[in-house]
Structure formats: C-alpha cells, structure tokens
Design a protein around this motif. Sequence first.
Motif, PDB file in Angstrom:
ATOM      1  N   ARG A  14       0.850  -1.188   0.000  1.00 38.39           N
ATOM      2  CA  ARG A  14       0.000   0.000   0.000  1.00 38.39           C
ATOM      3  C   ARG A  14       0.886   1.239   0.000  1.00 38.39           C
ATOM      4  NH1 ARG A  14      -3.359  -0.568   4.556  1.00 38.39           N
ATOM      5  NH2 ARG A  14      -2.069   0.770   5.814  1.00 38.39           N
ATOM      6  N   VAL A  28      -3.597   0.706  -3.082  1.00 41.13           N
ATOM      7  CA  VAL A  28      -3.253  -0.678  -2.731  1.00 41.13           C
ATOM      8  C   VAL A  28      -2.917  -1.415  -4.021  1.00 41.13           C
ATOM      9  CG1 VAL A  28      -4.024  -2.797  -1.630  1.00 41.13           C
ATOM     10  CG2 VAL A  28      -4.868  -0.594  -0.815  1.00 41.13           C
ATOM     11  N   GLU A  36      -6.381  -0.839  -5.933  1.00 38.26           N
ATOM     12  CA  GLU A  36      -7.528  -0.234  -5.287  1.00 38.26           C
ATOM     13  C   GLU A  36      -7.087   1.140  -4.793  1.00 38.26           C
ATOM     14  OE1 GLU A  36      -9.643  -2.710  -2.633  1.00 38.26           O
ATOM     15  OE2 GLU A  36     -10.986  -1.113  -2.011  1.00 38.26           O
ATOM     16  N   TYR A  40      -8.631   8.655   2.881  1.00 36.77           N
ATOM     17  CA  TYR A  40      -8.877   8.570   4.308  1.00 36.77           C
ATOM     18  C   TYR A  40      -9.639   9.812   4.738  1.00 36.77           C
ATOM     19  CZ  TYR A  40      -5.501   4.903   3.958  1.00 36.77           C
ATOM     20  OH  TYR A  40      -4.864   3.751   3.594  1.00 36.77           O
ATOM     21  N   ASP A  45      -7.466   5.776  10.268  1.00 36.98           N
ATOM     22  CA  ASP A  45      -7.282   4.328  10.188  1.00 36.98           C
ATOM     23  C   ASP A  45      -8.190   3.688   9.148  1.00 36.98           C
ATOM     24  OD1 ASP A  45      -5.573   4.611  12.260  1.00 36.98           O
ATOM     25  OD2 ASP A  45      -7.022   4.003  13.788  1.00 36.98           O
ATOM     26  N   GLU A  46      -9.335   4.326   8.906  1.00 31.01           N
ATOM     27  CA  GLU A  46     -10.333   3.660   8.086  1.00 31.01           C
ATOM     28  C   GLU A  46     -10.380   4.290   6.695  1.00 31.01           C
ATOM     29  OE1 GLU A  46     -14.214   3.543   9.780  1.00 31.01           O
ATOM     30  OE2 GLU A  46     -14.899   2.010   8.381  1.00 31.01           O
ATOM     31  N   ALA A  47     -10.171   3.452   5.686  1.00 32.88           N
ATOM     32  CA  ALA A  47     -10.120   3.946   4.317  1.00 32.88           C
ATOM     33  C   ALA A  47     -11.506   3.964   3.706  1.00 32.88           C
ATOM     34  CB  ALA A  47      -9.206   3.055   3.495  1.00 32.88           C
TER      35      ALA A  47
ATOM     36  N   ARG B 141     -13.452  -4.407   1.554  1.00 33.22           N
ATOM     37  CA  ARG B 141     -12.693  -3.226   1.123  1.00 33.22           C
ATOM     38  C   ARG B 141     -11.913  -2.630   2.292  1.00 33.22           C
ATOM     39  NH1 ARG B 141     -15.425  -1.569  -3.908  1.00 33.22           N
ATOM     40  NH2 ARG B 141     -13.695  -0.147  -4.102  1.00 33.22           N
ATOM     41  N   LEU B 143      -8.554  -3.271   2.696  1.00 32.63           N
ATOM     42  CA  LEU B 143      -7.108  -3.371   2.468  1.00 32.63           C
ATOM     43  C   LEU B 143      -6.424  -2.025   2.664  1.00 32.63           C
ATOM     44  CD1 LEU B 143      -7.059  -5.760  -0.592  1.00 32.63           C
ATOM     45  CD2 LEU B 143      -6.576  -6.273   1.784  1.00 32.63           C
ATOM     46  N   GLY B 144      -7.166  -0.933   2.509  1.00 31.03           N
ATOM     47  CA  GLY B 144      -6.575   0.386   2.697  1.00 31.03           C
ATOM     48  C   GLY B 144      -6.476   0.785   4.156  1.00 31.03           C
ATOM     49  N   ASN B 145      -7.123   0.033   5.052  1.00 28.87           N
ATOM     50  CA  ASN B 145      -7.151   0.424   6.459  1.00 28.87           C
ATOM     51  C   ASN B 145      -5.804   0.228   7.132  1.00 28.87           C
ATOM     52  OD1 ASN B 145      -9.795   0.787   5.924  1.00 28.87           O
ATOM     53  ND2 ASN B 145     -10.572  -0.540   7.543  1.00 28.87           N
ATOM     54  N   ARG B 146      -5.554   1.041   8.123  1.00 28.52           N
ATOM     55  CA  ARG B 146      -4.247   0.994   8.757  1.00 28.52           C
ATOM     56  C   ARG B 146      -4.011  -0.313   9.513  1.00 28.52           C
ATOM     57  NH1 ARG B 146      -1.335   5.269  12.454  1.00 28.52           N
ATOM     58  NH2 ARG B 146      -3.227   6.487  12.163  1.00 28.52           N
ATOM     59  N   THR B 148      -4.777  -3.254   8.721  1.00 29.13           N
ATOM     60  CA  THR B 148      -4.703  -4.450   7.882  1.00 29.13           C
ATOM     61  C   THR B 148      -3.313  -5.082   7.849  1.00 29.13           C
ATOM     62  OG1 THR B 148      -6.532  -3.699   6.545  1.00 29.13           O
ATOM     63  CG2 THR B 148      -5.081  -5.289   5.541  1.00 29.13           C
ATOM     64  N   VAL B 318      -2.703   2.020  15.794  1.00 28.44           N
ATOM     65  CA  VAL B 318      -4.053   2.126  15.260  1.00 28.44           C
ATOM     66  C   VAL B 318      -5.003   2.546  16.382  1.00 28.44           C
ATOM     67  CG1 VAL B 318      -5.919   0.838  14.161  1.00 28.44           C
ATOM     68  CG2 VAL B 318      -3.550   0.383  13.543  1.00 28.44           C
ATOM     69  N   GLY B 319      -6.024   3.316  16.032  1.00 26.18           N
ATOM     70  CA  GLY B 319      -6.989   3.797  17.023  1.00 26.18           C
ATOM     71  C   GLY B 319      -7.935   2.713  17.510  1.00 26.18           C
ATOM     72  N   ARG B 321     -11.255   1.986  17.214  1.00 30.40           N
ATOM     73  CA  ARG B 321     -12.139   1.245  16.313  1.00 30.40           C
ATOM     74  C   ARG B 321     -11.355   0.310  15.402  1.00 30.40           C
ATOM     75  NH1 ARG B 321     -15.467   5.695  15.242  1.00 30.40           N
ATOM     76  NH2 ARG B 321     -14.317   6.038  13.324  1.00 30.40           N
ATOM     77  N   GLY B 322     -10.201   0.797  14.927  1.00 36.03           N
ATOM     78  CA  GLY B 322      -9.357  -0.029  14.065  1.00 36.03           C
ATOM     79  C   GLY B 322      -8.871  -1.265  14.796  1.00 36.03           C
ATOM     80  N   ARG B 325     -11.605  -3.727  14.808  1.00 35.06           N
ATOM     81  CA  ARG B 325     -11.726  -4.354  13.485  1.00 35.06           C
ATOM     82  C   ARG B 325     -10.671  -5.438  13.308  1.00 35.06           C
ATOM     83  NH1 ARG B 325     -12.507   0.979  11.539  1.00 35.06           N
ATOM     84  NH2 ARG B 325     -10.324   1.153  11.012  1.00 35.06           N
ATOM     85  N   GLY B 374     -16.797  -1.974  14.318  1.00 33.71           N
ATOM     86  CA  GLY B 374     -15.707  -1.043  14.096  1.00 33.71           C
ATOM     87  C   GLY B 374     -15.804  -0.222  12.836  1.00 33.71           C
ATOM     88  N   THR B 375     -16.947  -0.217  12.168  1.00 31.50           N
ATOM     89  CA  THR B 375     -17.059   0.635  10.990  1.00 31.50           C
ATOM     90  C   THR B 375     -17.903   1.851  11.344  1.00 31.50           C
ATOM     91  OG1 THR B 375     -18.905  -0.710  10.300  1.00 31.50           O
ATOM     92  CG2 THR B 375     -16.814  -1.147   9.245  1.00 31.50           C
ATOM     93  N   THR B 376     -17.588   2.980  10.704  1.00 34.62           N
ATOM     94  CA  THR B 376     -18.313   4.211  11.015  1.00 34.62           C
ATOM     95  C   THR B 376     -19.719   4.167  10.452  1.00 34.62           C
ATOM     96  OG1 THR B 376     -16.974   5.018   9.204  1.00 34.62           O
ATOM     97  CG2 THR B 376     -16.555   5.943  11.380  1.00 34.62           C
ATOM     98  N   ARG B 379     -21.728  -0.203   5.502  1.00 33.75           N
ATOM     99  CA  ARG B 379     -21.224  -0.242   4.128  1.00 33.75           C
ATOM    100  C   ARG B 379     -22.190  -1.003   3.241  1.00 33.75           C
ATOM    101  NH1 ARG B 379     -15.592  -0.439   4.219  1.00 33.75           N
ATOM    102  NH2 ARG B 379     -14.861   1.336   5.384  1.00 33.75           N
TER     103      ARG B 379
END
Lengths: 158, 382
Positions: A14, A28, A36, A40, A45-47, B141, B143-146, B148, B318-319, B321-322, B325, B374-376, B379
């Motif tokens: 990434r 990514v 992908e 952010y 932290d959340e993408a 989706r 994979l972009g999260n910190r 991961t 990581v915070g 919520r992360g 997750r 843990g998701t805002t 989705r």
Amino acid sequence: MDVNEVLLPGVGLRYEFTNHEGERIGVVALRSGDFEVVVYGDDPDEARPVFRLNEDEAEALAQILGAPRIAERFADLSREVPGLSSGWVRIPEGSPFAGRLLGETRARTRTGASVVAIVRDDEVVASPGPDRLLRSGDVLVVIGTDEGIAGVNRILQG
Amino acid sequence: MHVSVALLLELGLVLAVLSLLGTLARRLTLSPIPLYLLVGLALGEGSVLPLPAAGEFVGAAATIGLVLLLLALGLEFSIAEFTVGMRRHVPSAGVDFVLNALPGAAAGLLLGLDAVGVLALAGATFVSSSGIIARLLADLRRLGNRETSAVLSVLVLEDFAMAAFLPVLAVLASGGTWWQAVAGVLIAVGAVLAAFVASYRWGHHIGRLVSHPDAEQLMLRLLGITLVVAALAEYVHASAAVGAFLVGLTLTGETAERGRAVIAPLRDLFAAVFFVAIGLSVDPAELPPVLPAALALAVVTAFTKVLTGRYAASRDGVGRRGRLRAGTALIARGEFSIVIVGLAGVGQPILAPLVAAYVFLLATAGPFITRFTGTTSARPAV
C-alpha cells in the motif's frame, strides 16, 4: 513528496501520500495485478474505497498520468547537458556478467556511463546498487556519452 | 477402459452441490468451507446419502488436496514479508500463541484427550484462517485500512509457526516417541532453513528446474516434484503436508507467481474434496455430545483472538475502532484447523467432530462479526 510504503503480507503493497489539498490518499497494489484507490476521511485508520482497477485499466491510467511527464523530463535532460544521451543495453544469453553483480562490471569506471535503471520483465529497478544481481535478458538503462553507452554494451557482450 | 457410471454420477452431483453452496456463501461474503464440511457430514456413513462408489476416490483426492493447500501456502510466502512481520510483530505472535493455544490445550485436558489430542486442539484454536481472512478483508474493502498490515503480519507468522508445528504433530500422531518428534522438528526446521538459504541464494536455479514457458509443463513439473517431496517427507514421518510447504517456500519470484496461477484451480478442486472428506469422517451421531464444548471453545477463543488483534494493531498505532476491526477480523478459523485434524484424526474419536463443529461455528461467525464491528457507517454489501 513523501510516499509511505506499507507491506501487506500475502496481499501486496500500500502506498500512502497526502496531496496538496491535504487529502490522504492510498493506493493498494495487489499481487494479482489489480489496484484499489482509497482516501482517508476523518478517521486516519479507516479507508474509504474510491475505485478498483484491473491490470489493463491501471496500465492505461498510469500512461495517462505518467507518459507525458517522463518524455518531458528526458527531453529536458538532454537539452540541459549537451552530449549526454541515454540508451538501452540488453544482457545477452551467455554474457560473462549474467549471474554476476552490477558492481563487478565496473562499467562506470571503465566507460564513464552510469546504469540508472534495470528493467527485468515488467519490473523496473531504479538506481540499482553495485550489489544488484544481473541476469541474462535484463535491460539496463544507461546514461552517458554515446561512446560510453557503446562501451557498456561491449563489456556486457563479453 | 471401464467407465464407472456410479463414480462419475456421484462425483458430478457432489461437485454441483458444492458449487451451488459456494455461490450462496460468496453472495453473503462468507467462506464456503463450513458448507463443504456440512456436505461431507450429510454424505458420510450412517447418514442420509452414502457415497458407495466415490468413497475411495474422495479419500485419495483429499490427500492431494492437503498437499496442494500447503504447496499454495508455501508459494504465497515471501522472505521479505516474513522478515517485516518478524521485525514488528514477534510480540503479537507471542500474545497470539499464549492467548489462543492455551484455551485449546485446556479444553483438551478437560475433555480427557491424550497428549496428541491436546496438542492438536491447541493448534486448531491457535491458527486463524489466512485464506478466509485475506479474502474477507478484500471483500469488505479494508485493504486500505491501517490495521490491515498488522492482521496480515499475524497471519504470516501463524502460517510459519505451522511449519514447525505440523511435523511435531505428525510424528506424535503416528505413534512416535518424544525424541522422534524432536528429531522430526529438527529435520523440518533444518529443511525450512535449507529451503530459505536455497531460495535466497539459488532460487532462480531451482526455479529454472521447474519453470517452463508452457503452463502445462510448469504444472506437471511443479506437481511432480511436490508429490515426490511430499512422499519422501511422509516416509521420514515429517508429514507430506510439510514437504509440500517446503517446495512452495523454495520457489520464489516469477516461478512462484506463475506456479500459484497454474495450481490455483487444482487446489480449489482438491481442497474442496479434502474439506468434504473431513466432514465424511465425522459420524453425525458423534456431533451432539461435543456441541456444548465446541460452542464454549468458540466463544472463548473468539474473544481471545479479538484481544490478540487489538494488541497487534495497537503496536502499529491504530486507534480504538481499528483495533476492534483487527481483532474481529482474526476470529475466523478454517483450513489449517481442519488440516490439523486431518493429521491427528486417526485414533482421536472426539477430535474430528469437535474441531469440525468448532471450525463451522467460527468460519461462519467470524466474517459476520467483523463485518458489523468497528465501521463508522453501514457499508453497502460488495
């Protein structure tokens, strides 16, 4: 610009950077060749997924973004320094340096020309160090005088 | 050539059912593994639909499935990724091991299993399913999260721990003494190190032996070498699975990439048969007595995996919520827990039904739980 690289074991890599508007963007690169693109939001932290690209689409996008700029840069470079040119040298099958280190060719000492990149299949190694292993079929991107580039070619042909 | 109508028909129907169930599972972003186990359970002896003609074939195919699962795992593996994981997440792996293997071992002791059974159960509760989880993170989706990279690093280290664990288990399960098990581990660890050195220094030479521009040639060479090495490993009681894993480790770069591509469809087929075969080996009548234990174990080890994931993610800064997750993502157990039963199953009467029920629970519940934590925002389903 700082590009942060994060390894995703078993999945890919990434890349993250912040653009001039302060948005944090992530790309990514999956092992499968797909990409992908995410941004952010308030939570670092959340993408938030933006879009996915398969290999061909990513290639097309990269060309749209990158091709004109690379051509520009090369033009600038040769204009700025008279007598400087760049060339490609392929390591042939049976070259004495296939399976040896770049440093062992002593190309720069002997010709004055520098190897600035190695292209292997689809992969590009930028500014390779002397301990980089060469293989037959590698293409070296060389910058120097015309004689220098020809000299590197002679050395690698053996 | 004699064509067995019954064999073709039975196999064809089983595969058709698997594909239907697999499609259903994918719709719900679930893993098909629990459903494959169920199919096996429904087909086994003493159940509604026995498989008289295909039984022998399923047995042989299951062995190949086990070998291919481990080969694919070895091919996935890269030294660079392993060293990065090692550098940052050795403490996470330690926490992972202590929190998740101990409940399994304790449950084994409480249920009166012998040493092999306790060891196998500890392994089955320890190892998360890298297959299920890697796919799940992509589907959700994330994979972009910190968090991961922490999750995936833990999975890589777990997979690597299996390379040492499986030979121990295989030797002990085949009735070896403790010193034979130690010798088995030493051989396996030595072979892993040798495979590392070999792939690091001569990887491209070994690659050349297997690699061929033609995909068919590549597949035949890769399969041939893997099966021979697996047989040799089994012969010295180090387990065929470990031998296949080593072959996968030795291959790197382009050969490994192309190898993954040609092996993938074969692995999918034979691994599905392997999961069915594990289901087959369980007598449905044995299930009800072990269900309470499986449920209790699932609840406890789901919770301990959440703790593990939270700890690993907190090491990457990581915070809150992360971290949650990461923790819930790790809950799913799957192929490895089943592989462990495959190795230790013989002579362990309650192990197979217990672990099958346990994997069924967590492979189903894990993806569900992590999807909704843990998701805002909710989705859209992908």
